[in-house]
Design an enzyme around this catalytic site. Structure first.
Site, PDB file in Angstrom:
ATOM      1  N   LYS A 158      13.521   4.267  21.014  1.00 29.12           N
ATOM      2  CA  LYS A 158      14.131   2.926  21.008  1.00 29.12           C
ATOM      3  C   LYS A 158      14.440   2.469  22.437  1.00 29.12           C
ATOM      4  CE  LYS A 158      15.996   4.012  16.465  1.00 29.12           C
ATOM      5  NZ  LYS A 158      17.092   4.690  15.758  1.00 29.12           N
ATOM      6  N   GLY A 165      18.892   1.855   7.231  1.00 26.73           N
ATOM      7  CA  GLY A 165      19.213   1.441   5.857  1.00 26.73           C
ATOM      8  C   GLY A 165      18.217   0.394   5.399  1.00 26.73           C
ATOM      9  N   GLY A 180      20.928   9.529   4.101  1.00 27.08           N
ATOM     10  CA  GLY A 180      19.626   8.872   4.154  1.00 27.08           C
ATOM     11  C   GLY A 180      19.297   8.224   5.488  1.00 27.08           C
ATOM     12  N   VAL A 196       0.855  -1.191   0.000  1.00 24.57           N
ATOM     13  CA  VAL A 196       0.000   0.000   0.000  1.00 24.57           C
ATOM     14  C   VAL A 196       0.890   1.239   0.000  1.00 24.57           C
ATOM     15  CG1 VAL A 196      -1.751   1.296   1.277  1.00 24.57           C
ATOM     16  CG2 VAL A 196      -1.845  -1.203   1.201  1.00 24.57           C
ATOM     17  N   GLY A 213      17.759  -0.967  13.984  1.00 22.59           N
ATOM     18  CA  GLY A 213      17.656  -1.501  12.619  1.00 22.59           C
ATOM     19  C   GLY A 213      17.949  -2.981  12.475  1.00 22.59           C
ATOM     20  N   ASP A 221      14.506  10.171  18.788  1.00 21.79           N
ATOM     21  CA  ASP A 221      14.547   8.879  18.099  1.00 21.79           C
ATOM     22  C   ASP A 221      15.202   7.821  18.998  1.00 21.79           C
ATOM     23  OD1 ASP A 221      14.653   7.249  15.444  1.00 21.79           O
ATOM     24  OD2 ASP A 221      16.706   7.215  16.184  1.00 21.79           O
ATOM     25  N   GLU A 233      15.987  11.256  10.219  1.00 21.77           N
ATOM     26  CA  GLU A 233      14.524  11.268  10.185  1.00 21.77           C
ATOM     27  C   GLU A 233      14.062  12.415   9.287  1.00 21.77           C
ATOM     28  OE1 GLU A 233      12.634   8.882  11.988  1.00 21.77           O
ATOM     29  OE2 GLU A 233      14.660   8.124  12.054  1.00 21.77           O
TER      30      GLU A 233
HETATM   31  N1  HSE Z   1      17.202   8.304  12.134  1.00 23.95           N
HETATM   32  C1  HSE Z   1      17.595   7.034  12.627  1.00 23.95           C
HETATM   33  C2  HSE Z   1      19.109   7.053  12.847  1.00 23.95           C
HETATM   34  C3  HSE Z   1      17.203   5.941  11.672  1.00 23.95           C
HETATM   35  O1  HSE Z   1      19.755   8.040  12.470  1.00 23.95           O
HETATM   36  O2  HSE Z   1      19.616   6.125  13.408  1.00 23.95           O
HETATM   37  C4  HSE Z   1      16.978   4.632  12.315  1.00 23.95           C
HETATM   38  O3  HSE Z   1      15.940   4.634  13.240  1.00 23.95           O
END
Ligand code: HSE
Length: 420
Positions: free
Chosen positions: A198, A295, A180, A41, A127, A194, A183
């Site tokens: 976590k 990633g 990349g 989606v 990740g 962020d 956020e």
């Molecule tokens: N923005 C996060 C980082 C991506 O820089 O680790 C993974 O959650």
């Protein structure tokens, strides 16, 4: 065959589809069944994608499809995915998510709603590193003493460049965004939010702590300067944005902040965009998990591991504790955290100023461990740098307020915490 639907086919969603196809043989051998993406989606159907899975712009095409067994939520945000995931659970579908913000706010409601339906979230934290699996399963014999982690690749990249190459904050943030990892709103990275999302997820599995981001101490890396970097180098520290969870009696400290840590420690050597989490269990001792924290392929690797686990029939309570049997530990109020501090302040370079500063710290019971005075600049200002012995957070905050009210102080005080 097991059919999955993916809500949100961005970088990670594309990688999930690609890996399921390209590594399909080994994944089938491990899961015992073939796993196929029935539908993805997306918001924009006309955007070109790297994969050729059937697409829809209506989430209900996945959520209400009786042939889809597992809904994979990779859309990001909080309330929109929460509403959709609730509907998916209501339809009896297993859920896999990589969404840390969703879990930071709604993990306990989701656990309640999921009941015996599998709900997995390995990709939400660090990740591709299987740290959720390690805590939920691998370390389940242990009382967890502490967790300390580099959980934000953007900040770690920036700090590494600032320390190793003297890079300027603004330039390096742009570079990190280009990689990349950052956020959509990079204040989530550099402000520590962020990493806090976590940390809260890990703290639930380790300690059963039901806290929201607003309940814990969160600070970012925005105020770190090359003066701090030089001081850290001089005194043998690295600077890292750490998420820290620590059991103290019946309480648990939860905090995210820039931290000076001894250069020689293992976690200090984790550089660039990499993540690492150290977990100390009372029986196993210190363990460490290292790898890519973001990633496409790395995050998809964790998403697929969850799908395989569900297909195999591995279950257990979503957050690691059977209902009613949680650890009984409580979140320690942030004011009660005890640690060492680093302070940087600019003062007017006049007779007796140093004595005024140290006696103010003394009034709050704060003992100085080391001190450095930088040469006075043309405007007659000197920079004073201190580290303190262990002090309670509330005392430090009161002392900073009192110091900032002094006439001799120029501007505000920069503070960092030290963990040895
Ligand atoms: N923005 C996060 C980082 C991506 O820089 O680790 C993974 O959650």
């Amino acid at each position: 065959m097991v059919k999955i639907g993916i809500l949100g086919v961005g970088t990670v969603g594309e990688s999930v589809a690609k890996i399921l196809e390209e590594n399909g043989d080994i994944i089938e051998a491990r899961a015992g069944k073939k796993i196929v993406v029935k539908k993805g989606v997306v918001k924009n159907l006309s955007k070109k994608r790297e994969v050729s899975i059937p697409l829809s712009d209506d989430p209900m095409d996945v959520i209400d499809d009786p042939e889809i067994d597992i809904v994979v939520e990779l859309m990001g945000g909080v309330e929109e995915p929460y509403a959709l995931v609730k509907k998916a659970l209501g339809n009896g579908k297993a859920v896999v998510t990589a969404n840390k913000a969703l879990l930071a706010y709604h993990r306990y409601e989701l656990q309640e709603l999921a009941g015996d339906i599998p709900f997995m979230y390995e990709a939400s934290t660090a990740g591709g590193i299987p740290v959720i699996g390690a805590l939920r399963t691998g370390l389940s014999a242990n009382h967890i003493e502490s967790i300390q982690g580099i959980m934000n690749g953007t900040c770690n990249y920036m700090l590494t460049k600032m320390i190793n190459e003297g890079a300027k904050y603004d330039e390096i943030l742009k570079e990190a965004q280009a990689l990349g990892y950052a956020e959509a709103d990079p204040t989530f990275d550099v402000g520590g939010f962020d990493a806090a999302h976590k940390l809260l997820i890990l703290a639930s599995i380790a300690y059963g702590i039901d806290a929201k981001p607003e309940d814990i101490l969160i600070e970012g890396i925005e105020n770190i300067t090359q003066t701090d970097v030089a001081f850290a180098k001089e005194f043998g520290y690295a600077i890292k944005l750490l998420g820290i969870a620590k059991k103290v009696g019946k309480g648990v400290e939860l905090r995210v902040h820039a931290t000076m840590i001894p250069e020689a420690s293992m976690i200090a050597k984790v550089d660039g965009v990499m993540n690492a989490v150290t977990v100390v269990g009372d029986r196993v001792g210190e363990t460490m998990y290292y790898g890519p924290g973001a990633g496409g392929d790395a995050t998809a690797s964790a998403v697929i591991a969850d799908i395989v686990d569900i297909v195999r029939g591995n279950q257990g309570p979503m957050l690691g504790y059977k209902k009613g049997l949680e650890s009984g530990l409580q979140l320690l109020p942030k004011e009660e955290i005890v640690t060492q501090y680093y302070l940087r302040m600019d003062v007017s370079d006049k007779t007796g100023v140093l004595a005024t500063i140290t006696s103010t710290l003394g009034k709050f019971g704060i003992s100085i461990e080391s001190m450095l005075q930088e040469p006075t600049n043309d405007a007659g200002r000197a920079t004073l740098l201190f580290t303190t012995h262990k002090t309670q957070e509330s005392k430090m905050q009161e002392a900073i307020e009192a110091l900032e009210a002094l006439d001799v102080l120029e501007g505000s005080i920069a503070m960092m915490r030290i963990e040895k």
